[in-house]
Design an enzyme around this catalytic site. Structure first.
Site, PDB file in Angstrom:
ATOM      1  N   GLY A  11       4.843  19.724  13.940  1.00 52.26           N
ATOM      2  CA  GLY A  11       5.928  19.694  14.930  1.00 52.26           C
ATOM      3  C   GLY A  11       7.180  19.027  14.385  1.00 52.26           C
ATOM      4  O   GLY A  11       7.120  18.218  13.459  1.00 52.26           O
ATOM      5  N   ARG A  15      12.899  15.489  19.801  1.00 52.03           N
ATOM      6  CA  ARG A  15      13.408  14.437  20.684  1.00 52.03           C
ATOM      7  C   ARG A  15      13.565  13.071  20.003  1.00 52.03           C
ATOM      8  O   ARG A  15      14.037  12.123  20.616  1.00 52.03           O
ATOM      9  CB  ARG A  15      12.500  14.320  21.920  1.00 52.03           C
ATOM     10  CG  ARG A  15      12.714  15.488  22.876  1.00 52.03           C
ATOM     11  CD  ARG A  15      11.868  15.329  24.112  1.00 52.03           C
ATOM     12  NE  ARG A  15      10.455  15.574  23.847  1.00 52.03           N
ATOM     13  CZ  ARG A  15       9.458  15.107  24.613  1.00 52.03           C
ATOM     14  NH1 ARG A  15       9.733  14.356  25.659  1.00 52.03           N
ATOM     15  NH2 ARG A  15       8.209  15.399  24.326  1.00 52.03           N
ATOM     16  N   ARG A 330      15.512 -15.458  -2.738  1.00 50.90           N
ATOM     17  CA  ARG A 330      15.630 -14.034  -3.058  1.00 50.90           C
ATOM     18  C   ARG A 330      14.635 -13.632  -4.126  1.00 50.90           C
ATOM     19  O   ARG A 330      13.877 -14.453  -4.621  1.00 50.90           O
ATOM     20  CB  ARG A 330      17.069 -13.734  -3.478  1.00 50.90           C
ATOM     21  CG  ARG A 330      18.063 -13.906  -2.310  1.00 50.90           C
ATOM     22  CD  ARG A 330      19.488 -13.948  -2.813  1.00 50.90           C
ATOM     23  NE  ARG A 330      19.763 -12.821  -3.685  1.00 50.90           N
ATOM     24  CZ  ARG A 330      20.723 -12.812  -4.616  1.00 50.90           C
ATOM     25  NH1 ARG A 330      21.485 -13.872  -4.797  1.00 50.90           N
ATOM     26  NH2 ARG A 330      20.910 -11.739  -5.355  1.00 50.90           N
ATOM     27  N   TYR A 363      23.108 -23.192  -5.153  1.00 55.83           N
ATOM     28  CA  TYR A 363      22.763 -21.850  -5.625  1.00 55.83           C
ATOM     29  C   TYR A 363      22.122 -21.949  -6.998  1.00 55.83           C
ATOM     30  O   TYR A 363      22.725 -22.473  -7.947  1.00 55.83           O
ATOM     31  CB  TYR A 363      24.002 -20.936  -5.711  1.00 55.83           C
ATOM     32  CG  TYR A 363      23.645 -19.631  -6.387  1.00 55.83           C
ATOM     33  CD1 TYR A 363      22.698 -18.778  -5.813  1.00 55.83           C
ATOM     34  CD2 TYR A 363      24.180 -19.267  -7.619  1.00 55.83           C
ATOM     35  CE1 TYR A 363      22.306 -17.600  -6.445  1.00 55.83           C
ATOM     36  CE2 TYR A 363      23.803 -18.089  -8.256  1.00 55.83           C
ATOM     37  CZ  TYR A 363      22.864 -17.266  -7.665  1.00 55.83           C
ATOM     38  OH  TYR A 363      22.473 -16.114  -8.286  1.00 55.83           O
ATOM     39  N   ALA A 377      23.160 -32.322  -4.203  1.00 57.89           N
ATOM     40  CA  ALA A 377      23.842 -31.489  -3.211  1.00 57.89           C
ATOM     41  C   ALA A 377      24.989 -30.730  -3.857  1.00 57.89           C
ATOM     42  O   ALA A 377      25.722 -31.273  -4.682  1.00 57.89           O
ATOM     43  CB  ALA A 377      24.362 -32.364  -2.081  1.00 57.89           C
ATOM     44  N   ALA A 420      28.264 -36.722 -10.862  1.00 56.78           N
ATOM     45  CA  ALA A 420      28.773 -35.998  -9.702  1.00 56.78           C
ATOM     46  C   ALA A 420      30.066 -35.286 -10.078  1.00 56.78           C
ATOM     47  O   ALA A 420      30.915 -35.844 -10.761  1.00 56.78           O
ATOM     48  CB  ALA A 420      29.017 -36.969  -8.549  1.00 56.78           C
TER      49      ALA A 420
HETATM   50  C1  UD1 Z   1      -1.400  19.613  23.524  1.00 60.17           C
HETATM   51  C2  UD1 Z   1      -2.506  20.252  24.343  1.00 60.17           C
HETATM   52  C3  UD1 Z   1      -2.611  19.527  25.697  1.00 60.17           C
HETATM   53  C4  UD1 Z   1      -2.864  18.048  25.459  1.00 60.17           C
HETATM   54  C5  UD1 Z   1      -1.780  17.464  24.572  1.00 60.17           C
HETATM   55  C6  UD1 Z   1      -2.153  16.060  24.248  1.00 60.17           C
HETATM   56  C7  UD1 Z   1      -2.511  22.547  23.648  1.00 60.17           C
HETATM   57  C8  UD1 Z   1      -2.150  23.934  23.968  1.00 60.17           C
HETATM   58  N1  UD1 Z   1      -2.196  21.629  24.538  1.00 60.17           N
HETATM   59  O1  UD1 Z   1      -0.193  19.734  24.233  1.00 60.17           O
HETATM   60  O2  UD1 Z   1      -3.648  20.060  26.484  1.00 60.17           O
HETATM   61  O3  UD1 Z   1      -2.902  17.378  26.696  1.00 60.17           O
HETATM   62  O4  UD1 Z   1      -1.690  18.208  23.351  1.00 60.17           O
HETATM   63  O5  UD1 Z   1      -1.144  15.514  23.445  1.00 60.17           O
HETATM   64  O6  UD1 Z   1      -3.111  22.297  22.617  1.00 60.17           O
HETATM   65  N2  UD1 Z   1       1.422  21.106  16.408  1.00 60.17           N
HETATM   66  C9  UD1 Z   1       1.371  21.790  15.217  1.00 60.17           C
HETATM   67  N3  UD1 Z   1       1.664  23.106  15.212  1.00 60.17           N
HETATM   68  C10 UD1 Z   1       1.957  23.785  16.348  1.00 60.17           C
HETATM   69  C11 UD1 Z   1       2.008  23.077  17.573  1.00 60.17           C
HETATM   70  C12 UD1 Z   1       1.720  21.733  17.559  1.00 60.17           C
HETATM   71  O7  UD1 Z   1       1.082  21.214  14.166  1.00 60.17           O
HETATM   72  O8  UD1 Z   1       2.210  24.991  16.249  1.00 60.17           O
HETATM   73  C13 UD1 Z   1       1.121  19.674  16.394  1.00 60.17           C
HETATM   74  C14 UD1 Z   1       2.304  18.823  16.780  1.00 60.17           C
HETATM   75  O9  UD1 Z   1       3.015  18.413  15.638  1.00 60.17           O
HETATM   76  C15 UD1 Z   1       1.643  17.643  17.483  1.00 60.17           C
HETATM   77  C16 UD1 Z   1       0.355  18.222  18.041  1.00 60.17           C
HETATM   78  O10 UD1 Z   1       0.139  19.432  17.369  1.00 60.17           O
HETATM   79  O11 UD1 Z   1       1.271  16.629  16.570  1.00 60.17           O
HETATM   80  C17 UD1 Z   1       0.434  18.484  19.523  1.00 60.17           C
HETATM   81  O12 UD1 Z   1       1.530  19.301  19.826  1.00 60.17           O
HETATM   82  P1  UD1 Z   1       2.328  19.112  21.158  1.00 60.17           P
HETATM   83  O13 UD1 Z   1       3.316  20.187  21.242  1.00 60.17           O
HETATM   84  O14 UD1 Z   1       2.787  17.714  21.284  1.00 60.17           O
HETATM   85  O15 UD1 Z   1       1.167  19.282  22.219  1.00 60.17           O
HETATM   86  P2  UD1 Z   1       1.188  20.157  23.508  1.00 60.17           P
HETATM   87  O16 UD1 Z   1       1.104  21.601  23.100  1.00 60.17           O
HETATM   88  O17 UD1 Z   1       2.285  19.739  24.354  1.00 60.17           O
END
Ligand code: UD1
Ligand code: CA
Length: 448
Positions: A11, A15, A330, A363, A377, A420
């Site tokens: 991901g 945000r 340091r 120093y 000092a 001194a």
């Molecule tokens: C997912 C679960 C949800 C659960 C929640 C808990 C699914 C469909 N839903 O939600 O039920 O309550 O996690 O946190 O699984 N990631 C990838 N590749 C992707 C999508 C996501 O690597 O294509 C990774 C993200 O980087 C993240 C994790 O998977 O670390 C979870 O993804 P995120 O989008 O936060 O979870 P949700 O789909 O919202």
């Protein structure tokens, strides 16, 4: 049984509003993803498999090669992400799935997930959590008998389903063979993603047993999506670290205000006063008193030292040293046993021998100082001529008078004395007193 782990971390972390991939943001000096790796390492038989996408290069650079990486080039959902790891994991019997952005998960919780699945006749065990704050998590749907039916994502839940307080934590342990086979049959969701959570409904349709493990502490499942979550998780991790040290014999007078990074080590009977930061790979001995208002970074502190209102970076401090208030050690500072550094001292790349005293406003840079030297000092080693740094050597027993300027390169012989206000620009022989600007010999030093 061979257990492997897949960590999802493709991901983007939009945000976070950051150029750094989300899982590389640090808490107490350690990237989020490293906490996750540390939580699984004792549970699995092989190197963890990390599914990466956004910032893949940066993640590889930071984490190095003790991992297996799979790139998910299009973020097509959690089901699609796990599937990418399949080709690497043909030898596994059990697959643990966890997330790279949940640094608070405890090894014990994941261990329970694995052991529950080991005795499950069905294909999966999932981690659920009871929480009145759903944080966007999928809801767990159970039938009248309490058997799990499916996971419904928040975006597709009805008003009634939204009220369910049992949530899907997103961590699972699967029977590998069943997992790889059934991932092939996942259908695209209305959101255009392959949901890992749809496997639950599929197992139910196949009349297979699904087990759940309930996380006792919802804090374990704080996921990092924003910098607000980052601070929230930071607070929990900090409490865990601080409590660990208190239980190991270290006193924290006000733990709320003490920041101890993940790799720091502290000996018993050391007391940490408020507003203190212990960072990097610092190691502190027994019986020390550190703080208040002190920062120690990548340094080694011996036993029975006192450091207050001071900053210590990349330094070595031996037993029985006291520093501060308001001094700055340091990089490359090495203080021998029993050295005293008082107020407003700055020291870098220097060694001070046993029993040497630096009381006030000083120093010392690029200096090799012997035992039982008294630095008056206002003393300054003038180590920089505008182009190069030069060494100052001060032998055992020297007495440096207040406000001496020691113009390096310079050697002050054993038991010599500077008056001194002198500006010393030539080497001083042993047992000799020099004064003035530039300093000149006036006498032999009287025997002590
Ligand atoms: C997912 C679960 C949800 C659960 C929640 C808990 C699914 C469909 N839903 O939600 O039920 O309550 O996690 O946190 O699984 N990631 C990838 N590749 C992707 C999508 C996501 O690597 O294509 C990774 C993200 O980087 C993240 C994790 O998977 O670390 C979870 O993804 P995120 O989008 O936060 O979870 P949700 O789909 O919202
Ligand atoms: Ca998502």
């Amino acid at each position: 049984m061979v257990t492997d782990v897949v960590i999802l971390a493709a991901g983007k972390g939009t945000r976070m509003h950051s150029t750094l991939p989300k899982t590389l943001h640090s808490i107490l000096g350690k990237p989020i993803i490293q906490y996750v790796l540390d939580s699984v390492v004792s549970l699995v038989d092989n190197d963890p498999v990390l599914v990466i996408g956004y910032g893949a290069e940066q993640i590889r650079d930071v984490l190095g090669e003790n991992l297996r990486y799979v790139e998910q080039n299009e973020l097509l959902g959690t089901g699609h992400a796990v599937k990418q790891a399949g080709p690497l994991l043909s030898g596994a019997d059990l697959i643990l799935v966890t997330y790279g952005d949940m640094p608070l998960i405890r090894t014990d919780t994941l261990q329970e997930l694995i052991s529950t699945q080991k005795s499950n006749t069905g294909p999966m065990t999932l981690l659920t959590v009871q929480d009145n704050d759903p944080r966007g998590f999928g809801r767990i749907l159970r039938n009248e008998e309490g058997n799990i039916q499916k996971i419904i994502e928040e975006t597709s839940a009805t008003a009634d389903q939204l009220k369910i307080t049992e949530l899907n934590a997103g961590m699972y342990c699967f029977q590998a063979e069943w997992l790889w086979k059934n991932l092939e049959d996942l259908k695209l969701s209305p959101k255009g993603e392959y949901y890992l959570t749809d496997l639950v409904g599929m197992a139910v349709d196949q009349r297979l047993e699904i087990e759940t493990v309930s996380a006792l502490d919802p804090q374990e499942l704080i996921g990092i999506n924003t910098r607000v979550h980052l601070a929230e998780a930071g607070k929990v991790l900090r409490q865990r670290i601080n409590e660990g040290w208190m239980l190991a014999g270290v006193s924290l007078v006000d733990p709320e205000t003490v920041y101890i990074e993940a790799n720091v080590k502290i000996g018993p009977d050391t007391v940490i006063l408020p507003n203190t930061y212990l960072q990097g790979e610092s190691i502190l001995g027994n019986n020390c008193q550190i703080g208040p208002n002190t920062k120690i970074y990548n340094s080694r502190i011996g036993n029975s030292c006192e450091i207050e209102f001071s900053v210590v970076e990349e330094s070595i401090i031996e037993d029985g040293v006291d520093v501060g208030p308001f001094s700055h050690l340091r990089k490359g500072t090495h203080l021998g046993p029993g050295v005293h550094i008082g107020n407003f001292g700055e020291i870098k790349d220097s060694y001070l021998g046993e029993g040497t005293k630096v009381g006030h406003f000083t120093y010392l840079g690029d200096a090799q100082i012997g035992k039982n030297v008294n630095i008056g000092a206002g003393t300054i080693t003038c180590n920089y001529d505008g182009k190069k740094k030069h060494q100052t050597v001060i032998k055992d027993g020297v007495f440096i008078g207040s406000d001496s300027m020691l113009v390096a390169p310079l050697v002050l012989g054993e038991n010599s004395v500077t008056g001194a206000g002198s500006v010393v620009n030539k080497d001083v022989p042993p047992n000799t007193v020099v004064v003035g600007i530039p300093a000149r010999k006036i006498s032999k030093r009287k025997k002590k």
